[in-house]
Motif scaffolding. Structure first.
Motif: not given
Length: 224
Positions: A41-61
């Protein structure tokens, strides 16, 4: 355009408070029902824009991806879901913004670019629609393109176990363990000016490799 753009950048304090409450309830549910663990979780920027790019296997993603940060994540939705003022407010408060179905992809890209320009995080599933199996499918270049054009990073996310929780066709959320593994932010190579197409292609390739690594690790952590 004005009406739709308001769903993207004109968010009230009430809607943000609603998102915080909804995210907390979702977090409690997935931690209890699916024993979700989050690594990186520490890899996620605390400020500013970014693109979160997850894999996709479920509607719960999408709800699993929301565990990556307390910040409100934005994602595309069919404009037909915004039929009423109440529905529009609800979906927008949850982070959604409308895109006209059947229009050119450039409209969707423009809406996404507006989100990033407003300094907000954007969720893009680079595999496109839901896939199945342990191999990350070839990626579309949209995530890399948006990030490169906006000058923001792509944050890759592996989600392990979600296909067991709610595979295609399933009507119920199964109580299976899920693991979310977040990678380090990735940037397109640039000389400070226009980002060339080869740089976008290169970022997409690197993103694919990293997503496979994170997905494999997440699957192991989830016991999938």
């Amino acid at each position: 355009m004005t009406r739709i753009k308001s769903h993207i950048v004109g968010q009230s304090l009430a809607s943000r408070a609603f998102y915080a409450l909804a995210r907390s309830l979702v977090f409690i549910f997935v931690r209890t029902w699916n024993r979700v663990s989050v690594e990186g979780r520490d890899h996620v920027p605390e400020h500013g824009a970014f693109v979160l790019a997850p894999v996709h296997r479920s509607n719960m993603d999408t709800p699993y991806a929301s565990t990556a940060t307390r910040r409100r994540l934005r994602y595309m939705g069919k404009d037909s879901l915004w039929k009423t003022r109440a529905a529009g407010w609800f979906l927008s408060a949850l982070g959604g913004f409308p895109v006209s179905r059947g229009r050119a992809d450039r409209e969707a890209l423009r809406r996404c670019a507006e989100v990033l320009a407003a300094g907000e995080p954007l969720v893009v599933f680079p595999e496109g629609e839901r896939k199945s199996g342990p191999v990350v499918a070839p990626l579309f270049e949209g995530a890399a393109y948006l990030a490169a054009r906006a000058g923001v990073p792509v944050v890759p996310v592996g989600i392990g176990g979600s296909e067991r929780v709610m595979p295609k066709g399933a009507r119920f959320i199964r109580p299976r363990k899920v693991a979310v593994v977040i990678g380090e932010p990735m940037w397109a190579e640039s000389d400070g000016g226009r980002v060339p197409r080869p740089a976008i292609h290169d970022l997409t390739q690197r993103l694919h490799e990293e997503l496979q690594r994170l997905f494999d690790e997440a699957q192991i952590r989830a016991g999938a």
